[in-house]
Design a protein around this motif. Sequence first.
Motif, mmCIF file in Angstrom:
data_model
loop_
_atom_site.group_PDB
_atom_site.id
_atom_site.type_symbol
_atom_site.label_atom_id
_atom_site.label_comp_id
_atom_site.label_asym_id
_atom_site.label_seq_id
_atom_site.Cartn_x
_atom_site.Cartn_y
_atom_site.Cartn_z
ATOM 1 N N GLU A 1 -7.041 -3.309 -1.860
ATOM 2 C CA GLU A 1 -6.098 -3.663 -2.928
ATOM 3 C C GLU A 1 -5.595 -5.093 -2.741
ATOM 4 N N ALA A 2 -5.324 -5.457 -1.484
ATOM 5 C CA ALA A 2 -4.885 -6.822 -1.203
ATOM 6 C C ALA A 2 -6.014 -7.811 -1.479
ATOM 7 N N GLY A 3 -7.240 -7.430 -1.128
ATOM 8 C CA GLY A 3 -8.373 -8.303 -1.371
ATOM 9 C C GLY A 3 -8.637 -8.521 -2.847
ATOM 10 N N TRP A 4 -8.333 -7.512 -3.664
ATOM 11 C CA TRP A 4 -8.510 -7.642 -5.109
ATOM 12 C C TRP A 4 -7.301 -8.283 -5.792
ATOM 13 N N SER A 5 -6.271 -8.611 -5.000
ATOM 14 C CA SER A 5 -5.008 -9.164 -5.510
ATOM 15 C C SER A 5 -4.308 -8.207 -6.471
ATOM 16 N N SER A 6 -4.504 -6.909 -6.246
ATOM 17 C CA SER A 6 -3.867 -5.911 -7.111
ATOM 18 C C SER A 6 -2.724 -5.186 -6.414
ATOM 19 N N LEU A 7 -2.522 -5.461 -5.124
ATOM 20 C CA LEU A 7 -1.500 -4.748 -4.377
ATOM 21 C C LEU A 7 -0.106 -5.057 -4.900
ATOM 22 N N ARG A 8 0.161 -6.334 -5.172
ATOM 23 C CA ARG A 8 1.497 -6.700 -5.647
ATOM 24 C C ARG A 8 1.786 -6.124 -7.027
ATOM 25 N N TYR A 9 0.726 -5.934 -7.838
ATOM 26 C CA TYR A 9 0.940 -5.353 -9.168
ATOM 27 C C TYR A 9 1.248 -3.865 -9.069
ATOM 28 N N ALA B 1 4.946 -1.960 -10.238
ATOM 29 C CA ALA B 1 4.841 -0.971 -11.321
ATOM 30 C C ALA B 1 6.143 -0.301 -11.762
ATOM 31 N N PRO B 2 7.106 0.100 -10.931
ATOM 32 C CA PRO B 2 7.134 -0.078 -9.472
ATOM 33 C C PRO B 2 6.724 1.196 -8.728
ATOM 34 N N VAL B 3 5.852 1.023 -7.745
ATOM 35 C CA VAL B 3 5.495 2.102 -6.832
ATOM 36 C C VAL B 3 6.151 1.786 -5.490
ATOM 37 N N PRO B 4 7.045 2.646 -5.003
ATOM 38 C CA PRO B 4 7.665 2.386 -3.690
ATOM 39 C C PRO B 4 6.602 2.238 -2.611
ATOM 40 N N ARG B 5 6.856 1.378 -1.651
ATOM 41 C CA ARG B 5 5.863 1.102 -0.620
ATOM 42 C C ARG B 5 5.483 2.353 0.166
ATOM 43 N N ALA B 6 6.476 3.146 0.524
ATOM 44 C CA ALA B 6 6.177 4.369 1.275
ATOM 45 C C ALA B 6 5.325 5.326 0.443
ATOM 46 N N ARG B 7 5.622 5.404 -0.860
ATOM 47 C CA ARG B 7 4.838 6.274 -1.744
ATOM 48 C C ARG B 7 3.408 5.773 -1.871
ATOM 49 N N LEU B 8 3.238 4.463 -1.963
ATOM 50 C CA LEU B 8 1.905 3.874 -2.048
ATOM 51 C C LEU B 8 1.080 4.227 -0.814
ATOM 52 N N TRP C 1 1.641 6.597 1.395
ATOM 53 C CA TRP C 1 1.482 8.045 1.514
ATOM 54 C C TRP C 1 0.337 8.545 0.632
ATOM 55 N N SER C 2 0.289 8.095 -0.619
ATOM 56 C CA SER C 2 -0.767 8.521 -1.531
ATOM 57 C C SER C 2 -2.140 8.103 -1.014
ATOM 58 N N LYS C 3 -2.231 6.871 -0.557
ATOM 59 C CA LYS C 3 -3.506 6.357 -0.073
ATOM 60 C C LYS C 3 -3.928 7.042 1.227
ATOM 61 N N LEU C 4 -2.979 7.320 2.100
ATOM 62 C CA LEU C 4 -3.308 7.973 3.367
ATOM 63 C C LEU C 4 -3.780 9.397 3.147
ATOM 64 N N VAL C 5 -3.096 10.149 2.302
ATOM 65 C CA VAL C 5 -3.480 11.540 2.046
ATOM 66 C C VAL C 5 -4.879 11.606 1.447
ATOM 67 N N VAL C 6 -5.156 10.740 0.472
ATOM 68 C CA VAL C 6 -6.480 10.734 -0.157
ATOM 69 C C VAL C 6 -7.548 10.309 0.844
ATOM 70 N N ALA C 7 -7.251 9.296 1.666
ATOM 71 C CA ALA C 7 -8.217 8.822 2.663
ATOM 72 C C ALA C 7 -8.539 9.913 3.673
ATOM 73 N N LEU C 8 -7.524 10.624 4.148
ATOM 74 C CA LEU C 8 -7.760 11.722 5.089
ATOM 75 C C LEU C 8 -8.501 12.870 4.417
ATOM 76 N N GLY C 9 -8.187 13.111 3.155
ATOM 77 C CA GLY C 9 -8.895 14.160 2.428
ATOM 78 C C GLY C 9 -10.371 13.860 2.276
ATOM 79 N N LEU C 10 -10.690 12.606 1.959
ATOM 80 C CA LEU C 10 -12.092 12.210 1.842
ATOM 81 C C LEU C 10 -12.794 12.258 3.202
ATOM 82 N N SER C 11 -12.071 11.893 4.251
ATOM 83 C CA SER C 11 -12.641 11.953 5.600
ATOM 84 C C SER C 11 -12.987 13.389 5.974
ATOM 85 N N LEU C 12 -12.082 14.308 5.664
ATOM 86 C CA LEU C 12 -12.335 15.716 5.941
ATOM 87 C C LEU C 12 -13.510 16.229 5.115
ATOM 88 N N ALA C 13 -13.570 15.813 3.849
ATOM 89 C CA ALA C 13 -14.673 16.231 2.987
ATOM 90 C C ALA C 13 -16.005 15.749 3.544
#
Length: 284
Positions: free
Chosen positions: A104-112, A116-123, A125-137
């Motif tokens: 997201e930072a590499g695409w310069s979309s993280l600040r957007y 939104a506003p998306v709280p940093r902790a929520r951002l 958390w969402s990315k970590l849960v999905v990443a771990l879910g894909l890893s488990l899959a």
Amino acid sequence: MSTLTEVASGYQAGRTLPLRVELVRQLKRRRTLVMGLILAVLPFVLLIAFALGGDPGSRNDQVTLMDTATASGANFAAVNLFVSAGFLLVIPVALFCGDTVASEAGWSSLRYLLAAPVPRARLLWSKLVVALGLSLAAMVLLPVVALAAGTAAYGWGPLRIPTGGALDTGTAAQRLLVAVAYIFVSQLVTAGLAFWLSTKTDAPLGAVGGAVGLTIVGNVLDAVTALGGWRDFLPAHWQFAWADAVQPHPEWSGMIQGTALSVTYALVLFALAFRGFARKDVVS
């Protein structure tokens, strides 16, 4: 003004960046599809290798798990886990967890996203849960395909134990499930490393490569027997403890120690990621 007030009053941080939205975004990415294809193809590569190489039976008096690969579909699935747990299954974990924020930072979309506003902790958390879910899959995909392919090639039967004896099909399936769960837990250290590095850099390859590299360093250090008891504090020292589960009389102590160590390291690394990202000056 009243419209703005109504929007502000209805804002709920917990509903920003829903998990299903992040999951769909990650599933559509090419690296997710490529990684899934590689894991699904590996069992067939091994089938071809065994077919070309003939009977993988023991060449000496000692019988190993590899020697029993063609005994049944369950044995073939266990062999696939054995050959991939040390390195191949590290890659999807590092990829999904290390690429998620840094990309997201590499695409310069993280600040957007944060505006939104998306709280940093929520951002995170969402990315970590999905990443771990894909890893488990990814870790479930490999043995499931291997079990199906092995059953088609070698038949459905008990899991033959190299040291003697066998596990009936029902018990074998349960033990393989335990093995997959343990491998996933043992890879949480790599996930933590990759995720923490992902919050520190704008280069996804840096985060992914750094996590894989540090994992390899851990494996190398574990091979240095001169370290003695210090190796017990290396996650790599316990990465094959799951093999104790596919025994007539399973031994759980190694998996318990490995789980405790991996979870401890992972929690520290995840905490560092959240703490550092909360204070980070996001400009990309």
